[in-house]
Each structure stands twice: as C-alpha cells, then as structure tokens.
Write an enzyme that holds these catalytic residues in place. Structure first.
Site, PDB file in Angstrom:
ATOM      1  N   CYS A 159      18.527  31.852  38.009  1.00  0.00           N
ATOM      2  CA  CYS A 159      18.725  30.774  38.986  1.00  0.00           C
ATOM      3  C   CYS A 159      18.756  29.430  38.293  1.00  0.00           C
ATOM      4  CB  CYS A 159      17.729  30.875  40.138  1.00  0.00           C
ATOM      5  SG  CYS A 159      16.174  30.106  39.979  1.00  0.00           S
ATOM      6  N   TYR A 168      48.213  38.065  30.492  1.00  0.00           N
ATOM      7  CA  TYR A 168      48.889  37.411  31.621  1.00  0.00           C
ATOM      8  C   TYR A 168      50.223  38.106  31.905  1.00  0.00           C
ATOM      9  CZ  TYR A 168      50.285  33.628  34.718  1.00  0.00           C
ATOM     10  OH  TYR A 168      50.652  32.895  35.813  1.00  0.00           O
TER      11      TYR A 168
END
Ligand SMILES: NC(=O)c1ccc[n+]([C@@H]2O[C@H](COP(=O)([O-])OP(=O)(O)OC[C@H]3O[C@@H](n4cnc5c(N)ncnc54)[C@H](O)[C@@H]3O)[C@@H](O)[C@H]2O)c1
Ligand SMILES: NC(=O)c1ccc[n+]([C@@H]2O[C@H](COP(=O)([O-])OP(=O)(O)OC[C@H]3O[C@@H](n4cnc5c(N)ncnc54)[C@H](O)[C@@H]3O)[C@@H](O)[C@H]2O)c1
Lengths: 556, 556
Positions: B410, B273
C-alpha cells in the site's frame, strides 16, 4: 547563483585539543574538510579545488559554509548526507553509525560522460570529487611518493630478492606525479635516471629535494649511475632530453637498466608528450595552431618510445606502463605488441592488494608533528622486521615536508591496520598524543575500487568492470561504524571509467572507538582480500585462510 | 561449473513461529529469499528467475544453498555480503547494522551494457538482480496492480477532484503488466476500455477476474461503457482489435474518454506490437522470416496510434505514456510532437514521490492470511479519512489472491510508514500476529532510484541522471539499521539505464526493532522528499517543512 571562486578566503583547519563542534566525531570531518583546502595542501583553494584536475572538497562556497555549520551542530547520533559536495540532509541514526555519508559525481551509466557531467556542473548540480578531494582525506604529495615507492619496492621484491641496492631504474617525466619517481626510487634503495624535456621541471625537482643531481648529457648521466651502482649508493639523476630519443639510444648502446617505466603525460597526446625532434617552442606554438599535427607527431614518437621499452622487455628487463596509457597510443600507431609488457597494477600492486595492503594513512588533529613522529615510532614497534616499512618511515620523516595537518601514509594490510588503529587510539586515550587522530585511505585501495583501465586492469577472471565490490565495501564500512564513508564515480581515470569508495575513522581515545576501529580496520582491507580471492588470486586465497576470513561462496 | 537450472527443486519458505536460523533477523531474509522462488511467486523457479526477464534471486543453485547455510548460522552481530547473487563474506558488525548487504549487477559505466553483462554472466560472474528479485522482496502481481491503481487514483485526483465515478479510461494491451489495468481502473472507481489484439489474453484476464466483460465489437464496447458511466458503476471491457485501428476510429467518431494510455509492448517493435492490418498468423511467421519488415510496419502503426493519442491530448483528455517507450518509436517515424504528452511518472507518480509516497509493502512470515487481514485493519485504524487507501485495502482483500507468503502493498509516505511499522511491531510483540513481519518496498520508490527514462524522467532541474541519491539512500538505510539493504543497476529499464536501492526491515516485536523501525521508516521516505525538494518541487519542499526535515543545502 552560488560562489565557485573566492580567492579572498583562506581556510586552515583548527589545531589543538579544543572542540568547536560537539564531539571529535564531527570536529574531525570538519578539520579534514578544511585541511583539504589549506593553501599548503590544495592546488586552487579559492576554487575549492584540491588536486587532480577539478577535484573539489565542496560544491561551492555556500555549500562549504553549510557543511561546516551542520558539522558544528551535529549530534553524536545524527548523520549528515553530502551529495556532490552539498550538504543535503541531517538524519537521526545512532552512535555506531557514520557521522557523514557522501556520494560524489555518480551518474547513471548511460549518461556517465564528461559532457553530461559538465552540463550538470554548469547548472550547479554537480561536483567532481576525484578520490580523496571530495571525501576529505587528501594529504598532499606524500601519497604520490609512497605509491611510487611501494611500486618500486614490490618490483625489487619480485625481481631482485627485495634488494634494490646497486640497481637503477630508467624512466621519463618529472611532472606533478612523475616528479615523485626519483625520490621514491632512492627511498626504495635504487638509483634512477629520469629523462625530462623541460628544464624548469628538472630545476623544480632539484629545488624541492626530490631529485639529487642533473647531468649535462647522456654520457655524464650514465657515468653517475655507473658510479652509484658500483658503490651501491642510491642516486637520482635528471637528464634534459626527449625520451623518444634517449630510450632507443640506450638500447643501441646495449645499456641494460634494472627496470624501465615512464610517466610522461602520454594519456593526452596534444598537451602531454613532446614529439621527437621538436623544440619546446615548436610544441607550444603548434598546439594552438595545429593540434592534430601535434597529436600525430606525438603518437609516432610514443610508438618509437614504446618500441624501445619493448626492446628492454625482451632483454628481460622488468618494464611497466605507469598508468599513462602509452601502450594504447603506440598500439594505435601500429605497434601490435605494445601490450606485451604489463601495467603497474597487475605487475606490482596487485600482489599487495591480494593481501589487503594499500595506502593506509592518518593525520594528527593536534596539528603537532610530534604526534606523527610518535605514531611513526609506534608503527615500527608494532611491525618488527618489516624493513621496507621502517625504511619508508625513516625516509619520509627526513625527506617529506608535511602539508597542512601533519600526516603519514604507509602501506599496510589486513592484520596490521586494526592493530595500528587500536594502538593509536590507546595513545590518544593515555595522553601520549595531544589530540585525536583520523585514520583513512585512498580510494585506490585493495577492496574499494573498480577501474578497468587501472586498478582492476586484467583481473584474472575478467571481472575488471564489476563494481559490486566497491559498493559492498562502502556499505560494510557504514555498517561497521566508520566515521565518514563516501561513494564516488570517475576518480583517477575520469567519467565513466571507475567507481570507488572511501572511509575515514576517528581515534578519539574512547572505548567506543576501540570497538569501531577493530571492526572497520579489519573489515575494510578484508573486502579487498575477498575481492581478489574471488577473482582466483592464490595469494589472496592464502591470505584469507591465514586470517580466518569467512568467505562462503569463495572458500567454500 | 555451477548449476543454473534445476527444475527438480521446489522451494517454499517455511511458515509459522519456529526458527531454523538463530534469530528473526536472519530467518526473515532466508524465508523471503525462498518466497521469491516459490512456484506460486516466481516465473521460472527452477532457473532462479523471479520476474522481469531474467531477474534472479541468487546466482546459481550452489549460491542459493550457501546463502541459506550462511543465514542459518549468522549471528545477530554479523553481516553477510552478497555480490550478484553469491554469498561472498561474513563480517563482524553490530546488532544495529544490517544482517545482509547486497550489490547486484553493478558495472563501471563505460562497460555497463547488456553485451558486457552477458559476457560476465556466461562466465558465471554476474546475475541480473532486477529490482525486488535479487533483493528478496517481490510479492507477485499485487505490486503491479497497485502501482497502476495509484497512477489512476492520482490521475483522478489531478483532473477529476479525486472522484473517478462515471469516468472511463481508454487503453490497450492486456499482457503481463498491462493486464492489471482493468482491475486497477475499477478499483480506482473508473470504467475501462482495453483494446487487445490476442483473444487468449482477453480470456486470461476474464478468467482471473482482472477484466469484467468482453465486447463483440466497438459499438457494443461503447454501449457498455456508456451505460456504466451513466450508472456511475465501474466496469472494465476488453475489446479484440488493434489499437492502431481503434484509437483513430474513436477520434473520428468524436468519442472523448476521460483518460488515455497504452501498455502494448511498444518498447520491442519486433515482438511486442501487432502492425495494423496484419493477422496474428502474419505477425508470427514474419517475425521469424523478416523481422525488419515487422519492425518497420509496427513502428508505422505506432505512429498512427500516437497521433490518435495526441488528438485526445489536444482535446484536453489526460493522456500518458505508460513506460513502454511508444513516444520514442513514433518520434523516430516522424511524429515530431510525440513527446507533447508526458510519461506517467512526471504526470502522476512524481507528486506522490514528492511526499515520499511509494510502494510500501509487508509480508507475514507466519504464512497466515489472517495476519495480513489484521494489519489491513490496523492500517485503516491509523489512517482515518484516507479513503482511497481504505478502498485499495478492501478491494485488494476481495480481488487479489496471495502468492507465496501473504503480503500487502500500500502506497504510503513520510509520516505514515514509521507509524505503521511501529504498530505492526507492537502487534507482533503482544501476540496479535502469529509471527514476525517484514516491511520493505520496491526499488521504484521516491528516494531510491535514478532512471532517466522512467522514474526520474524530466526532473524539474534536469538532474535525471544523478545517481548520488539512490547511493545515499542505501548508505543511510544501512546506517539506520534496516535488516537488509541492496544496491542494483539496470533494473526495470535494463543495463546502463538505472541505479537503485532496496531495503527490508524486520518487525520481530522487540524494542530494538522499534528503534530501528522508527529510524529506517522515517529516513527512507525522507530521502525521497529531500531528493525532490532539491530538484525544486514545491510539494516536496512543503512536505519537508511540514515534517520538520533538516535539509541544510536545500531549505537553507
Ligand atoms: N600511476 C598512477 O597511478 C598515475 C596516477 C596519476 C597519473 N598518472 C599518469 O602519469 C602521467 C604523468 O602525470 P604527471 O602528473 O606527472 O603529468 P605532467 O603533465 O605534470 O608531467 C609530464 C612530464 O613529462 C614531460 N614530457 C613530456 N613529453 C616528454 C618527452 N617526450 N620526453 C621527456 N619528457 C617528456 C613533461 O615535460 C612533463 O614534465 C600522466 O599520464 C598521468 O595520467 C599515473
Ligand atoms: N509502467 C511501468 O512501470 C512499466 C513497467 C514494466 C513494463 N512496462 C511496459 O509496459 C508494456 C507492457 O508490458 P507487458 O508486461 O504487459 O507486456 P506484454 O508483452 O506481456 O503485453 C503486451 C500486450 O499488448 C498486446 N498488443 C500488441 N500489439 C497490440 C496492438 N497493436 N493492439 C492491441 N494490443 C496489442 C499484446 O497482444 C500483449 O498482450 C511494455 O512495453 C513494458 O516495458 C511499463
């Protein structure tokens, strides 16, 4: 809220050849669940507690009733899932799949503590399954006696050419587990001097026939042992006293036992070990008022006790820690060499595990002791020359009372288990036995447990904590067609410290059962041989080769 | 010593209808193991690393070769055991049993830490299996895209009546995982503004088509979004900047996105970060010289970032933590209400899990993309009216490149999975497809994982850490006849924090496969519905009832 305690309920397994479920594959787990809660078997049946602290057979009474109801209607191609003692689902599988799959007390490692377990338990979300409590194959104290017997026999094999006659074992503690020591010793052919600080414990063992005699003082005890040793007769003697006094006194006198161990409850320094010089009354009152003081005094006494054990060890006397953590306690009190003598598994049990030998057992669903006696005879017939096994069977028949459904434990390994299973199934088929049998084992077995403080202590390659092995064992038993399979966490040594799997398989006399028995009772001990061969134990590698196991990454 | 690195070796799965193993049940795991190591699939194939840090497909190259050799000769009634990436045994089972059983990285809880794992790993005794790396069903970045797509779709379903057109999502981080966000957003019909501090990351996403446009500054970015929203067109925009600057600036300007999340690497405050006000050069040099200073500054910026997220949350904007632990970091910096907005699983994924919906996937062993396109069409045919699924399939075909063997993911659930499996098997049988398929799923699925910091965060009944569920899932899949079944520890969130199971099943066109597919692809998602029903989720209870599940202790 669910019902955890109901002391009005008295559960006993049905016996005989009538089914109340749709097949023996579902009748069997139902009877064995009930047998675990038989008042003659369970410690606190009204609380569903079978043994081992709070080891339960079902989460609560509602769950018990629902498991029974589900088993009564379960088809031979369906599988019931039990999650921490609660029946959660019935699914379509096939006839060679297990009828019941069980997972008890498993927690994601970072949360695998007693604190978190108790939090879940209070909410009704958990159950402590111990080993055979939640997996429905506990058979009473016979298991403890034989585990200890096997330990002593292996000790005799290693140090005394397999002959313990004229030998004696020094130990302490005649409690729930430890009380099996004198009986196991005499069964194995050795005499035993057991030091115990509570008169009531000695009386209890005399009454049940686990202990032969009581001595008034050390001189008398030694005289009895001396006489027994000379006569090559196995006699057990209880001596009231504190091990932390008696062990060092024996060292001072230059007495040399043939083996030394201990089963005081050293793992619990506040409640389990009487400090040297204290009366029982001192002990009791101080435990309430000043537990820290008790702990301190007890651990100091344990240090003294372990120093005496180390003295014996240095004299060349085979000496072992019997799974009560007394070495750790002494180490914490400054006995730097406390771990010089080994734990009992690496010392005596591991060589058995290397050959897949462990606590194999079976129970007669007929409820008829004759069925077990017939299987005893069959075992002897099929294991000619296995004297200590025959000795065990003879002694067990004579000296151990059945609890609940008649059952037998006997430590056999790869190559024997499936032969016995097939023979038993044949006996069911041809009507020699009055009803089917179940065959199972403890989770403490060769291929079914990862427990770095006990069963997998000090593995040769340092793989003590690798728990892939018991998981593969459970998956393979499921794939092989065991009748029920279980995966537990925390049995024996508590939350966070072990993972282990169980399996039980039914002999219902059918040819389907033959096929499954042959696979399961071969594969199950074979995973134990595999695990030990992988860790580098020569005995296991040899055993694997002799039995033609196909272990690609291990044997090459 | 064994070989961990061999950059000379290039592994690719065979394709086409020729077998080099004895049946498709063993050819399939062999091809899928190899596919995991395909240079187009694996991150570091020479090191056997597939994805997710050090998630491996086999323990070392010797183990890889031995697994392949074992699979080539394995019979259709034998089972291969794989222990942390090493093939340890071949056992006799039966044709409806799995052909491979896998246990990876499992450690007894008290020892379940990275430290102990690394110790074992150095000795050659361990392997990190991640989720689909060690269980041979990783299919590249398609999985990440769809997981994110499903999250956004569910968000749209909950907050915007299932219609994300004219909506936009604010996020940050366009790294390995986070880079899927803009593509997933536009696929789901929403626009997306993604803040990223490294130009190279933005360029990369533009190049691969995951990101549509780049804006020069915030004004331009907002203008593009504004236009897209008005036109109800889905456009994704990358903006170079620091999220800890941009998010608060948007709050100040009173801009209200339709959803807010973040995928900077907040879980690693030293490397993941960029602190507010720092240049990339500052960041890089300070990480070496003064990592503590970086950590401190990064965590303070995260606190600012999370405060802005809380501001959006309070405005009523759906806001979630995307599994990067940024709430925890902010909490540690004094943002007491950091956990006011939820994690993405409880917010958006759990409702899917309640219906057994999760990352179902399949791969074509033929190697032919046409086989996948034909299955795409079949899925549409069998799920009429499922618009977002059709949308996903269309977009995936257009915008996602296959990596290694052509595959499709899926998200479908209980009631659909087995129908698709049976239809695919029929397509293999009648020759519509050029070779068999495998069907599997991620371990991150409805019934297959216990992971209190992610998949089982904040379960309704507090059962986050109970891992009986994934163990039962693995046992049941084994009993139901999946082709390979795995049990892993530590995937996704690291050692100590998760336990999970995988399964893969082959469609080889046979009637045996029909029977197994019907059982496995029903039972597997059903355990997820069961687990969520037991935790008290109404949606799961309803789903269980609608599908006629038999859940004795749960539905009564
Ligand atoms: N070997 C194994 O596999 C195994 C299995 C279970 C338990 N254990 C361990 O064995 C130990 C004994 O178990 P148990 O169930 O018999 O416990 P228990 O508490 O029932 O019995 C312990 C006995 O030791 C006696 N004792 C305590 N301090 C003494 C002293 N200073 N001198 C002499 N006697 C003393 C007590 O009076 C008591 O009778 C425990 O630590 C237990 O954890 C080992
Ligand atoms: N949702 C899930 O299931 C899931 C799965 C895996 C990982 N994650 C988490 O998602 C996070 C992202 O994963 P990744 O693989 O994309 O990581 P990554 O390190 O590849 O990417 C992080 C990106 O954030 C950017 N960044 C850092 N600080 C920034 C700032 N202040 N402002 C703007 N951009 C900044 C970096 O430049 C980098 O491109 C990780 O914390 C990871 O643990 C979530």
């Amino acid at each position: 809220m669910t019902t955890r305690i109901d002391n009005q309920r008295v559960i006993r397994a049905a016996t005989g050849p009538e089914l109340s479920a749709k097949s023996w594959l579902t009748e069997a787990p139902m009877r064995m669940l009930m047998n675990n809660l038989d008042p003659g078997v369970a410690e606190k049946p009204g609380e569903l507690v079978v043994y081992g602290g709070i080891g339960r057979a079902a989460r609560d009474w509602e769950s018990f009733d629902r498991i029974v109801a589900a088993l009564k209607t379960l088809e031979s191609d369906q599988t019931l899932l039990v999650q921490s003692g609660k029946p959660v689902g019935v699914f379509q599988t096939h006839k060679d799949a297990p009828r019941v799959l069980i997972a008890n007390s498993n927690l994601v490692p970072h949360w695998a503590t007693w604190d978190h377990f108790h939090e879940l338990d209070k909410k009704g979300l958990a159950m402590y399954g111990q080993m055979t409590a939640g997996s429905w194959i506990y058979i009473g104290s016979q298991g403890i006696v034989q585990g200890t017997y096997e330990t002593f026999v292996e000790m005799g094999r290693q140090h005394y050419d397999g002959d313990l006659s004229g030998r004696w074992i020094l130990t302490a503690g005649l409690g729930g587990m430890g009380g099996a020591q004198p009986l196991a010793a005499t069964m194995a052919g050795a005499s035993c001097l057991a030091v115990e600080c509570q008169p009531s414990r000695i009386e209890m063992r005399l009454k049940t026939g686990y202990l032969d005699r009581q001595a008034q003082d050390l001189d008398e005890a030694l005289a009895i042992i001396d006489e027994a040793v000379k006569a090559k007769k196995a006699v057990s003697v209880g001596l009231l006293g504190n091990a932390a006094d008696i062990f060092p006194e024996l060292v001072r006198r230059g007495i040399k036992p043939d083996a030394v161990t201990d089963q005081t409850s050293a793992h619990d320094p506040i409640n389990g070990y009487l400090p040297k010089g204290w009366t029982l009354a001192d002990w009791e009152s101080k435990r309430e008022r000043d537990p820290k003081a008790v702990e301190h005094a007890a651990k100091q006494s344990m240090a003294t006790h372990v120093r005496a054990m180390l003295d014996f060890w240095k004299m060349g006397v085979p000496t072992v820690d019997y799974g009560n953590n007394i070495r750790q306690m002494a180490l914490e009190e400054g006995v730097a060499d406390a771990f010089d003598f080994p734990g009992f598994v690496p010392a005596y049990i591991r060589p058995l595990f290397c050959r897949g030998i462990g606590p194999f057992r079976w129970a007669a669903l007929s409820g008829d002791p004759e069925d077990i006696y017939k299987t005893d005879a069959k075992v002897k017939e099929l294991t000619p020359g296995n004297h200590h096994l025959h000795n065990w069977l003879d002694m067990a028949r004579k000296r151990i009372k059945f609890q609940g459904l008649p059952a037998r434990i006997c430590w056999v390994g790869l190559g024997d288990r499936h032969r016995l299973g097939l023979a038993f199934n044949e006996m069911v088929r041809n009507g020699e036995l009055k009803a089917p049998l179940v065959i199972g084992r403890d989770h403490l077995d060769s291929g079914s447990v990862a427990s770095p403080n006990r069963e997998t202590e000090a593995m040769k390659d340092g793989s003590d904590a690798v728990s892939d092995w018991p998981l593969l064992n459970a998956l393979l038993n499921t794939a092989s067609g065991a009748t029920w399979v279980s995966l537990h966490h925390g049995g024996g040594v508590g939350m966070g410290f072990s993972q282990h799997s169980g399996m039980v398989i039914v002999c219902d006399g059918t040819e389907d059962a033959d096929r499954r028995l042959e696979r399961v009772l071969w594969n199950d001990p074979a995973t134990g041989v595999m695990r030990h061969a992988d860790a580098g134990y020569e005995e296991a590698i040899d055993c694997a080769k002799e039995n033609g196991l196909n272990l690609p990454g291990i044997l090459g």
